[in-house]
Write an enzyme that holds these catalytic residues in place. Structure first.
Site, PDB file in Angstrom:
ATOM      1  N   GLU A 147      -1.754  -9.508  -1.223  1.00 55.00           N
ATOM      2  CA  GLU A 147      -3.050  -9.881  -0.978  1.00 55.00           C
ATOM      3  C   GLU A 147      -3.726  -9.802  -2.313  1.00 55.00           C
ATOM      4  O   GLU A 147      -4.667 -10.826  -2.703  1.00 55.00           O
ATOM      5  CB  GLU A 147      -3.840  -8.789  -0.138  1.00 55.00           C
ATOM      6  CG  GLU A 147      -3.139  -8.923   1.494  1.00 55.00           C
ATOM      7  CD  GLU A 147      -3.622  -7.968   2.466  1.00 55.00           C
ATOM      8  OE1 GLU A 147      -4.412  -8.269   3.438  1.00 55.00           O
ATOM      9  OE2 GLU A 147      -3.717  -6.731   1.925  1.00 55.00           O
ATOM     10  N   ALA A 202       1.023  -1.258   0.052  1.00 50.23           N
ATOM     11  CA  ALA A 202       0.048   0.111  -0.176  1.00 50.23           C
ATOM     12  C   ALA A 202       0.941   1.177   0.063  1.00 50.23           C
ATOM     13  O   ALA A 202       1.934   1.394   0.205  1.00 50.23           O
ATOM     14  CB  ALA A 202      -0.729   0.030   1.070  1.00 50.23           C
ATOM     15  N   GLU A 244       2.942  -6.209   7.239  1.00 49.91           N
ATOM     16  CA  GLU A 244       2.200  -5.188   8.099  1.00 49.91           C
ATOM     17  C   GLU A 244       2.395  -5.300   9.628  1.00 49.91           C
ATOM     18  O   GLU A 244       2.480  -3.967  10.371  1.00 49.91           O
ATOM     19  CB  GLU A 244       0.842  -5.584   7.729  1.00 49.91           C
ATOM     20  CG  GLU A 244       0.240  -5.257   6.345  1.00 49.91           C
ATOM     21  CD  GLU A 244       0.522  -6.345   5.683  1.00 49.91           C
ATOM     22  OE1 GLU A 244      -0.207  -6.168   4.448  1.00 49.91           O
ATOM     23  OE2 GLU A 244       1.178  -7.367   5.905  1.00 49.91           O
ATOM     24  N   GLY A 301      -0.249  -5.493   0.523  1.00 44.67           N
ATOM     25  CA  GLY A 301      -1.449  -5.420  -0.265  1.00 44.67           C
ATOM     26  C   GLY A 301      -1.081  -5.968  -1.779  1.00 44.67           C
ATOM     27  O   GLY A 301      -2.225  -6.473  -2.493  1.00 44.67           O
TER      28      GLY A 301
END
Length: 692
Positions: free
Chosen positions: A105, A63, A125, A102
């Protein structure tokens, strides 16, 4: 900004290409583009399959953390992944570089994943104080099994492509262009009529852990034990547990709610501060994009003691050959023997293979005499911490070092300008202050002398990063940043001992905060080092001196502020030390009193912060965040509090000012008065960013 994601039509194969340099971060613009383009592809019957690929040097690197302090814009991570997890058209993720956070993901939301052999995969994270919010806590256990998912998410470390293939995280390797490879794989799927399913619909790797919960809980216990960010780690464990207990969508929604909650936590804000601080140190005043670092092909370290040997090991650990130089053969052989034993014991414990240990040992060679530096591009001096000895070494280096060689001193306190002045090439002289043990500690203070050339700063900063260090550029003053700030902390600890506290209480408060106590640290470093220095300077430290006079030098003698059992580093409170402390107070006519844990905490931290402000005033550190990194990576300051300067802003500069003023009056000690600029910042409601 929609052009951050484009559609390419390759005869019925839609390629969604992300182009958001430098790491293709999932910014709000990229997320919007992915949703919009994917919606178009799913609605258009001309497209039979989809390939997700990225331009540049990597797949999606995570991200855009810069946006985390702003209101969430564009579609969320859960919404994006829902598009890619569709049941109507197969989606292939073609991964090169890294797929992190992300990025991994969204790759797991795709039906197929192919990757280069050099690719790496991770969910880091936890290192930023929150849980993965885009579905990793539910999809990764389904992809690789709960135990390994726990290790990856709670540990936060990436894995390589070979391991990813063995675990089932990726389906196949490819070479060359990700777009071409993705198209070829998509065509193969279509021609083979291969069925495609989403990870959300495959619980096969959860069956064993659902039947035997210990498979999950044992993995959690092991991973929690190894991590420092306990709050985020426990939250990750909770979210991972939902993959065993809840329907997929409910687990996804709860994990998102937990992500949002933790994002606003003090710990996450602190860890994000550290994240950006570690990137800001690349901006060095006077070093521009046009500054060309010097080429470093060979390295020499002068001094085969504990520090020099540790520095040599740091280079060998990164695969660089290094020459260790001493004045005598016996001292050199002792240093090389210690290095060999360190590597062999690490291999015996399973920390590395015997082959790897042997390889690293072979990278370190020894030579007697300063003539051995003749071919070195970087020479690091690590001799005894005495100015005259260091001046003698640098004077001699002029005769032996080749033109353009960088001459670095590992001094902890001494004036780098004075050392550089004895050479005919002060522009080539720089400080590289490694922290002990140098082969383990990450910090390297890069000390800029008044004549140090910009390309020298650029070179040694790059080299330090290359051997796994955190290079923070600092200016010349006694003790630079870290040790200069350490002195008030040590002084307060000694003062509290004389006035009523005991070692275990002071160190206990420090441990509760998350770092080693100053007295246990003194035992580790060796109390005799400061004792010898005080004898030379005439300084007195009553309790430390009394301990040393009794032969209690710390861990090396099995007794210091604490006693130590053979083979153990665990400090044990010693009644003899308590008596010595009380007797010393009595001899000095000091009335002992009670100290609260809160007062101990403030006395260990606030004077240190005050000194940090002086350092900023003098320009010794470029940024307050640089000071935070020095303490996190050099002294074990808990990263989840962001460092001393970040902590000061979190508790409120006005509170720090008030407590320092109280201490100054209580102790009749002018050095404890808050620095004027600290008071001005507090009164104006400003932050340390004002020093920029």
């Amino acid at each position: 900004m929609a052009d951050r994601v484009t559609i390419q039509n390759h005869d019925g194969i839609a390629v969604l290409l992300v182009d958001n340099p430098p790491v293709n971060a999932l910014s709000s613009a990229v997320r919007q583009g992915l949703c919009d383009r994917m919606a178009e592809v799913l609605a258009d019957p001309v497209y039979k399959a989809v390939v997700l690929a990225c331009a540049g040097r990597t797949f999606i690197g995570g991200a855009d953390i810069r946006e985390f302090d702003l209101p969430m814009g564009g579609p969320g991570f859960v919404e994006i992944n829902g598009f890619f997890e569709n049941r109507s058209k197969p989606v292939v993720a073609a991964i090169h570089g890294v797929a992190l956070g992300g990025g991994l993901e969204i790759a797991m939301a795709c039906h197929f994943r192919i990757a280069t052999r050099e690719a790496r995969f991770g969910q880091p994270e936890v290192k930023l104080g929150f849980v993965p919010g885009g579905g990793a806590t539910q999809r990764l256990p389904r992809a690789i099994g709960p135990a390994k998912a726990v290790e990856m998410i709670i540990g936060g470390e990436p894995i390589g492509a070979d391991e990813a293939l063995n675990l089932g995280l990726i389906d196949e390797f490819f070479e060359g262009d990700p777009v071409a490879a993705g198209i070829a794989y998509a065509r193969k799927i279509i021609s083979d009529g291969r069925p495609f399913t989403s990870l959300r619909d495959d619980d096969s790797k959860l069956v064993a852990a659902r039947a035997n919960r210990a498979l999950f809980t044992d993995a959690v216990a092991k991973s929690i034990k190894l991590t420092r960010n306990k709050d985020a780690a426990l939250a990750c464990a909770e979210a991972l547990g939902w993959c065993l207990d809840l329907p997929f969508d409910e687990g996804i929604d709860r994990a998102w709610d937990l992500f949002v909650k933790l994002l606003d936590s003090d710990q996450s804000k602190a860890l994000r501060h550290v994240f950006f601080a570690e990137r800001s140190i690349n901006k060095i005043a006077g070093v521009t994009r046009d500054t060309v670092p010097r080429k470093i092909y060979s390295v020499a370290v002068i001094g085969a003691g504990a520090m020099g040997s540790g520095i040599a090991m740091s280079f060998a650990n990164s695969g660089m050959a290094v020459k260790l130089i001493e004045v005598g053969k016996e001292v050199l052989e002792r240093g090389l023997s210690t290095i060999r034993k360190n590597y062999e014991s690490t291999a015996a414990r399973g920390g590395m293979s015997k082959e790897e240990a042997s390889n690293r040992i072979s990278l370190i060679t020894g030579e007697v005499g300063l003539e051995g530096v003749a071919g070195a591009d970087l020479i690091i001096e690590a001799v005894f911490e005495t100015m005259q000895i260091k001046k003698d070494v640098f004077s001699a280096l002029d005769a032996h070092a080749k033109p353009g060689a960088i001459l670095a001193t590992n001094t902890s306190f001494l004036n780098v300008n004075a050392i550089a002045a004895v050479t005919k090439r002060p522009q080539d002289v720089v400080g590289m202050h490694f922290f002990s043990p140098a082969n383990i500690m990450k910090l390297c203070e890069i000390v800029r002398g008044s004549a140090t050339a910009p390309d020298v700063l650029a070179t040694v900063s790059s080299i330090a990063r290359g051997i796994g260090k955190m290079p923070v550029v600092v200016g010349v003053c006694f003790g630079f940043v870290g040790n200069r700030m350490l002195l008030p902390r040590i002084g307060q600890a000694r003062k509290m001992l004389l006035e009523g506290a005991l070692p275990q209480q002071i160190d206990g408060v420090a441990r509760k905060f998350g770092m080693m106590g100053p007295l246990a640290m003194g035992d580790l470093a060796g109390l005799d080092i400061g004792w010898r220095s005080r004898k030379d300077s005439g300084e007195v430290s009553p309790i430390d001196d009394a301990l040393c006079e009794a032969g209690r030098f710390g861990q090396k003698t099995g007794a210091g502020y604490y006693r130590y059992e053979a083979g153990s580093r665990a400090p044990i409170p010693d009644p003899d030390v308590e008596k010595l402390i009380v007797d010393t107070s009595r001899k000095l006519n000091i009335t002992r009193r009670e100290f609260s844990d809160q007062e101990i905490h403030e006395r260990l931290i606030y004077p240190l912060i005050n000194e940090g402000v002086r350092i900023l005033e003098e320009g010794i550190a470029e940024r307050a965040s640089d000071i935070d990194l020095v303490w996190i990576h050099g002294y074990g300051w808990p990263a989840q509090t962001g460092g001393p300067m970040f902590l000061a802003e979190r508790v409120g500069l006005s509170n720090v000012v008030a407590r320092l003023a109280h201490m100054a009056v209580m102790d009749n000690d002018n050095s404890l008065h808050p620095v004027p600029s600290l008071k001005r910042l507090a009164d104006a409601g400003k932050t340390f960013a004002s020093f920029k």
